[in-house]
Design an enzyme around this catalytic site. Structure first.
Site, PDB file in Angstrom:
ATOM      1  N   SER A   1      39.662  25.519  37.870  1.00  0.00           N
ATOM      2  CA  SER A   1      40.318  26.270  36.638  1.00  0.00           C
ATOM      3  C   SER A   1      41.547  25.608  36.368  1.00  0.00           C
ATOM      4  O   SER A   1      42.523  24.621  37.335  1.00  0.00           O
ATOM      5  CB  SER A   1      41.154  27.549  37.605  1.00  0.00           C
ATOM      6  OG  SER A   1      41.885  28.192  36.954  1.00  0.00           O
TER       7      SER A   1
ATOM      8  N   TYR B   1      45.279  31.894  44.585  1.00  0.00           N
ATOM      9  CA  TYR B   1      43.879  31.680  43.802  1.00  0.00           C
ATOM     10  C   TYR B   1      43.910  30.163  43.447  1.00  0.00           C
ATOM     11  O   TYR B   1      43.119  29.500  43.725  1.00  0.00           O
ATOM     12  CB  TYR B   1      43.726  32.467  42.704  1.00  0.00           C
ATOM     13  CG  TYR B   1      42.515  32.249  41.870  1.00  0.00           C
ATOM     14  CD1 TYR B   1      41.367  32.203  42.041  1.00  0.00           C
ATOM     15  CD2 TYR B   1      42.925  31.743  40.502  1.00  0.00           C
ATOM     16  CE1 TYR B   1      40.107  31.797  41.401  1.00  0.00           C
ATOM     17  CE2 TYR B   1      41.725  30.956  39.740  1.00  0.00           C
ATOM     18  CZ  TYR B   1      40.428  31.234  40.080  1.00  0.00           C
ATOM     19  OH  TYR B   1      39.452  30.786  39.519  1.00  0.00           O
TER      20      TYR B   1
ATOM     21  N   LYS C   1      41.311  26.943  44.741  1.00  0.00           N
ATOM     22  CA  LYS C   1      40.527  25.961  43.813  1.00  0.00           C
ATOM     23  C   LYS C   1      41.067  24.489  44.072  1.00  0.00           C
ATOM     24  O   LYS C   1      40.340  23.529  44.063  1.00  0.00           O
ATOM     25  CB  LYS C   1      40.874  26.587  42.368  1.00  0.00           C
ATOM     26  CG  LYS C   1      40.199  27.767  41.991  1.00  0.00           C
ATOM     27  CD  LYS C   1      38.671  27.339  41.872  1.00  0.00           C
ATOM     28  CE  LYS C   1      37.910  28.586  41.883  1.00  0.00           C
ATOM     29  NZ  LYS C   1      36.445  28.631  41.889  1.00  0.00           N
TER      30      LYS C   1
HETATM   31  P1  NAD Z   1      32.349  36.374  38.589  1.00  0.00           P
HETATM   32  O1  NAD Z   1      33.192  36.986  39.568  1.00  0.00           O
HETATM   33  O2  NAD Z   1      31.628  37.303  37.344  1.00  0.00           O
HETATM   34  O3  NAD Z   1      31.023  35.521  39.276  1.00  0.00           O
HETATM   35  C1  NAD Z   1      31.256  35.195  40.708  1.00  0.00           C
HETATM   36  C2  NAD Z   1      30.135  35.432  41.055  1.00  0.00           C
HETATM   37  O4  NAD Z   1      29.906  35.289  42.502  1.00  0.00           O
HETATM   38  C3  NAD Z   1      29.722  37.102  41.294  1.00  0.00           C
HETATM   39  O5  NAD Z   1      28.468  37.198  40.723  1.00  0.00           O
HETATM   40  C4  NAD Z   1      29.867  37.129  42.723  1.00  0.00           C
HETATM   41  O6  NAD Z   1      29.066  38.575  43.150  1.00  0.00           O
HETATM   42  C5  NAD Z   1      29.664  36.169  43.449  1.00  0.00           C
HETATM   43  N1  NAD Z   1      30.125  35.847  44.821  1.00  0.00           N
HETATM   44  C6  NAD Z   1      31.488  36.021  45.210  1.00  0.00           C
HETATM   45  N2  NAD Z   1      31.659  35.804  46.546  1.00  0.00           N
HETATM   46  C7  NAD Z   1      30.486  35.413  46.767  1.00  0.00           C
HETATM   47  C8  NAD Z   1      30.123  34.824  48.308  1.00  0.00           C
HETATM   48  N3  NAD Z   1      30.843  34.822  49.346  1.00  0.00           N
HETATM   49  N4  NAD Z   1      28.723  34.313  48.381  1.00  0.00           N
HETATM   50  C9  NAD Z   1      27.755  34.497  47.154  1.00  0.00           C
HETATM   51  N5  NAD Z   1      28.191  35.063  46.088  1.00  0.00           N
HETATM   52  C10 NAD Z   1      29.408  35.382  45.760  1.00  0.00           C
HETATM   53  O7  NAD Z   1      33.421  35.339  38.091  1.00  0.00           O
HETATM   54  P2  NAD Z   1      33.085  34.199  36.913  1.00  0.00           P
HETATM   55  O8  NAD Z   1      34.217  34.642  35.674  1.00  0.00           O
HETATM   56  O9  NAD Z   1      31.775  34.131  36.242  1.00  0.00           O
HETATM   57  O10 NAD Z   1      33.893  32.929  37.448  1.00  0.00           O
HETATM   58  C11 NAD Z   1      32.836  31.933  38.085  1.00  0.00           C
HETATM   59  C12 NAD Z   1      33.579  30.940  38.614  1.00  0.00           C
HETATM   60  O11 NAD Z   1      34.433  30.228  37.759  1.00  0.00           O
HETATM   61  C13 NAD Z   1      34.681  31.452  39.843  1.00  0.00           C
HETATM   62  O12 NAD Z   1      34.553  30.533  40.877  1.00  0.00           O
HETATM   63  C14 NAD Z   1      36.037  31.442  39.196  1.00  0.00           C
HETATM   64  O13 NAD Z   1      37.068  31.159  39.997  1.00  0.00           O
HETATM   65  C15 NAD Z   1      35.675  30.525  38.233  1.00  0.00           C
HETATM   66  N6  NAD Z   1      36.700  30.518  37.086  1.00  0.00           N
HETATM   67  C16 NAD Z   1      36.645  31.549  36.336  1.00  0.00           C
HETATM   68  C17 NAD Z   1      37.415  31.777  35.238  1.00  0.00           C
HETATM   69  C18 NAD Z   1      37.856  33.160  34.534  1.00  0.00           C
HETATM   70  O14 NAD Z   1      38.481  33.533  33.981  1.00  0.00           O
HETATM   71  N7  NAD Z   1      36.525  33.847  34.413  1.00  0.00           N
HETATM   72  C19 NAD Z   1      38.456  30.680  34.878  1.00  0.00           C
HETATM   73  C20 NAD Z   1      38.523  29.770  35.684  1.00  0.00           C
HETATM   74  C21 NAD Z   1      37.631  29.412  36.635  1.00  0.00           C
HETATM   75  C1  WQD Z   2      45.967  36.048  28.970  1.00  0.00           C
HETATM   76  C2  WQD Z   2      47.322  36.637  27.993  1.00  0.00           C
HETATM   77  C3  WQD Z   2      49.011  37.752  29.548  1.00  0.00           C
HETATM   78  C4  WQD Z   2      46.360  41.154  29.959  1.00  0.00           C
HETATM   79  C5  WQD Z   2      43.829  34.115  34.102  1.00  0.00           C
HETATM   80  C6  WQD Z   2      43.768  33.377  35.450  1.00  0.00           C
HETATM   81  C7  WQD Z   2      43.494  32.095  35.320  1.00  0.00           C
HETATM   82  C8  WQD Z   2      41.855  32.065  34.973  1.00  0.00           C
HETATM   83  C9  WQD Z   2      41.990  32.753  33.674  1.00  0.00           C
HETATM   84  C10 WQD Z   2      40.623  32.140  36.867  1.00  0.00           C
HETATM   85  C11 WQD Z   2      48.748  36.387  29.020  1.00  0.00           C
HETATM   86  C12 WQD Z   2      48.426  38.601  28.347  1.00  0.00           C
HETATM   87  C13 WQD Z   2      46.859  40.091  29.573  1.00  0.00           C
HETATM   88  C14 WQD Z   2      47.028  42.528  29.695  1.00  0.00           C
HETATM   89  C15 WQD Z   2      48.406  40.871  28.332  1.00  0.00           C
HETATM   90  N1  WQD Z   2      41.240  32.646  35.812  1.00  0.00           N
HETATM   91  N2  WQD Z   2      47.820  39.982  28.682  1.00  0.00           N
HETATM   92  N3  WQD Z   2      47.886  42.254  28.692  1.00  0.00           N
HETATM   93  O1  WQD Z   2      46.710  35.205  33.036  1.00  0.00           O
HETATM   94  O2  WQD Z   2      45.976  33.256  31.039  1.00  0.00           O
HETATM   95  O3  WQD Z   2      44.504  33.493  33.187  1.00  0.00           O
HETATM   96  O4  WQD Z   2      42.464  34.194  33.799  1.00  0.00           O
HETATM   97  O5  WQD Z   2      40.426  31.047  36.978  1.00  0.00           O
HETATM   98  O6  WQD Z   2      43.809  31.560  36.699  1.00  0.00           O
HETATM   99  O7  WQD Z   2      45.418  33.596  35.506  1.00  0.00           O
HETATM  100  O8  WQD Z   2      44.652  35.280  31.573  1.00  0.00           O
HETATM  101  O9  WQD Z   2      43.533  37.138  30.140  1.00  0.00           O
HETATM  102  O10 WQD Z   2      44.772  37.723  32.152  1.00  0.00           O
HETATM  103  O11 WQD Z   2      46.168  36.692  29.997  1.00  0.00           O
HETATM  104  O12 WQD Z   2      49.539  40.771  27.444  1.00  0.00           O
HETATM  105  O13 WQD Z   2      46.555  43.461  29.888  1.00  0.00           O
HETATM  106  O14 WQD Z   2      47.206  37.711  27.550  1.00  0.00           O
HETATM  107  O15 WQD Z   2      50.204  37.870  29.596  1.00  0.00           O
HETATM  108  O16 WQD Z   2      49.761  36.064  27.969  1.00  0.00           O
HETATM  109  P1  WQD Z   2      45.469  34.243  32.263  1.00  0.00           P
HETATM  110  P2  WQD Z   2      44.861  36.714  30.971  1.00  0.00           P
END
Ligand code: NAD
Ligand code: WQD
Length: 337
Positions: free
Chosen positions: A124, A148, A152
């Site tokens: 991330s 978090y 990562k």
């Molecule tokens: P998500 O929660 O939709 O998907 C994660 C999946 O992992 C889910 O289906 C959950 O049931 C499964 N899971 C959780 N713990 C588990 C375990 N212990 N064993 C097996 N399965 C398990 O999330 P996502 O948005 O699809 O994110 C996928 C990956 O990408 C995550 O590692 C997340 O940290 C990373 N990521 C997400 C974002 C985002 O904003 N969505 C941004 C950057 C990185």
């Molecule tokens: C986006 C913008 C908020 C909600 C997060 C995690 C990051 C990554 C992606 C996993 C910001 C604003 C949000 C709301 C708002 N995840 N906002 N009202 O915080 O950039 O990133 O998700 O790896 O680690 O931190 O994403 O969608 O929460 O926010 O005004 O109800 O929207 O302040 O400016 P963020 P977000």
């Protein structure tokens, strides 16, 4: 290729499976459904014509993972399984370290036991922490400012050390920016459990009438309109990046890291306006105090992914909003409908 997809029932994993199947890969999912629904399997079958194999196993379960590895014998792994909510990570830090860090250790141990050498990891942009300069490139120092992000960053280090000890293996770390959007069919999308933490699912739920109004967290940031600026990347573009990463990983040994973003930042108000246009609905909002821990602005320099992986984002915020609206309006209650 046989690809094991941990967390494959989740938001990004499921969209990536669509692209993997389209490229002719064989897929097996490991997921506990902790943050996803088994309904995803039906939707995947509808879209791709193939029902992926599923093992309901926790990535921390060494015996369970060993059995999966021995029966499926993956040629590569994409590791999505993990916990991802920044706020929750401060409340239950040990659980986050256990799933995101220990889960990665167990995955590598069990991969190694069957000679699987290639892994693509969901990292991330959060690992960078407060920007020393923008856009972030991959050389930007990592100083995560929340639990978090720490998990990562630690997982990235563990993967890197494992690769060093196993020189013929390959690790590709993908640092995602803000994944949003849904599959163009409207059959798959993001389905958060409870009130969404993230902007776009919240906006979509306001548009569809599930929530009254959006709280805009701060309008006094040092940004063009005062609201937070982010690099929103369409989940299908992100899914495509995993295919490019996999192709790259299987071709050479080593560890490499890539930003996966568009390179362009949009404000909260930009996103509200774009969503309103795509949905034809007004998005009610009010300005609220800043959310603790939020940064004013960040976006990617995705040039390295372009040069080395041959990947770049193809979809902009119009596509993001149109696909999100199709998913939300066709499935107002998500997969639980
Ligand atoms: P998500 O929660 O939709 O998907 C994660 C999946 O992992 C889910 O289906 C959950 O049931 C499964 N899971 C959780 N713990 C588990 C375990 N212990 N064993 C097996 N399965 C398990 O999330 P996502 O948005 O699809 O994110 C996928 C990956 O990408 C995550 O590692 C997340 O940290 C990373 N990521 C997400 C974002 C985002 O904003 N969505 C941004 C950057 C990185
Ligand atoms: C986006 C913008 C908020 C909600 C997060 C995690 C990051 C990554 C992606 C996993 C910001 C604003 C949000 C709301 C708002 N995840 N906002 N009202 O915080 O950039 O990133 O998700 O790896 O680690 O931190 O994403 O969608 O929460 O926010 O005004 O109800 O929207 O302040 O400016 P963020 P977000």
């Amino acid at each position: 290729m046989r690809v094991l997809v941990t967390g494959g029932a989740g938001y990004i994993g499921s969209h990536t499976i669509v692209e993997l199947v389209a490229k002719g890969h064989d897929v097996c999912i490991v997921d506990t459904f902790r943050n996803s629904s088994p309904e995803v399997l039906n939707r995947l079958e509808e879209i791709t014509g193939v029902r992926p194999l599923l093992h309901k196993v926790d990535v921390r379960d060494r015996a369970g993972m060993k059995t999966v590895m021995e029966s499926y014998k993956p040629e590569a792994v994409i590791h999505f399984a993990g916990l991802k909510a920044v706020g929750e990570s401060a409340e239950i830090p040990l659980e986050y370290y256990d799933v995101n860090v220990q889960g990665t250790v167990v995955l590598l141990e069990t991969m190694q036991a069957v000679g699987c050498k290639t892994v693509v990891f969901s990292s991330s942009a959060t690992v960078y922490g407060a920007p020393q300069y923008l856009p972030y490139d991959e050389a930007h120092p990592c100083a995560p400012s929340n639990v978090y992000g720490q998990t990562k960053h630690m997982a990235e280090q563990i993967l890197t050390d494992w690769q060093l000890a196993n020189p013929d293996s390959s690790v590709v770390l993908l640092r995602y920016f803000n994944p949003v959007g849904a599959h163009s069919s409207g059959r798959m999308g993001e389905d958060p459990d409870g009130p969404p933490n993230n902007l776009m699912p919240f906006v979509a739920q306001v548009a569809v009438g599930r929530r009254e109004k959006l709280a805009v967290f701060g309008d006094d940031y040092d940004t063009p309109d005062g609201t937070g600026v982010r690099d929103y990347i369409h989940v299908t573009d992100l899914a495509r990046a995993h295919i490019s990463a996999l192709d790259y990983g299987v071709k050479q040994a080593g560890t490499d890291v890539f930003n996966i973003g568009t390179g362009t930042g949009y404000s909260v108000l930009d996103m509200i306006k774009a969503f309103s246009k795509a949905s034809g609905r007004e998005i009610a909002y009010e300005v609220a105090p800043r959310r603790v821990g939020d940064l004013a602005s960040y976006y990617a320099n995705p040039a390295k992914a372009g040069t080395v992986l041959g990947w770049s984002a193809e979809r902009g915020i119009e596509d993001i909003c149109t696909s999100t609206w199709k998913w939300q309006s066709d499935n107002p209650r998500g997969y639980g409908a």
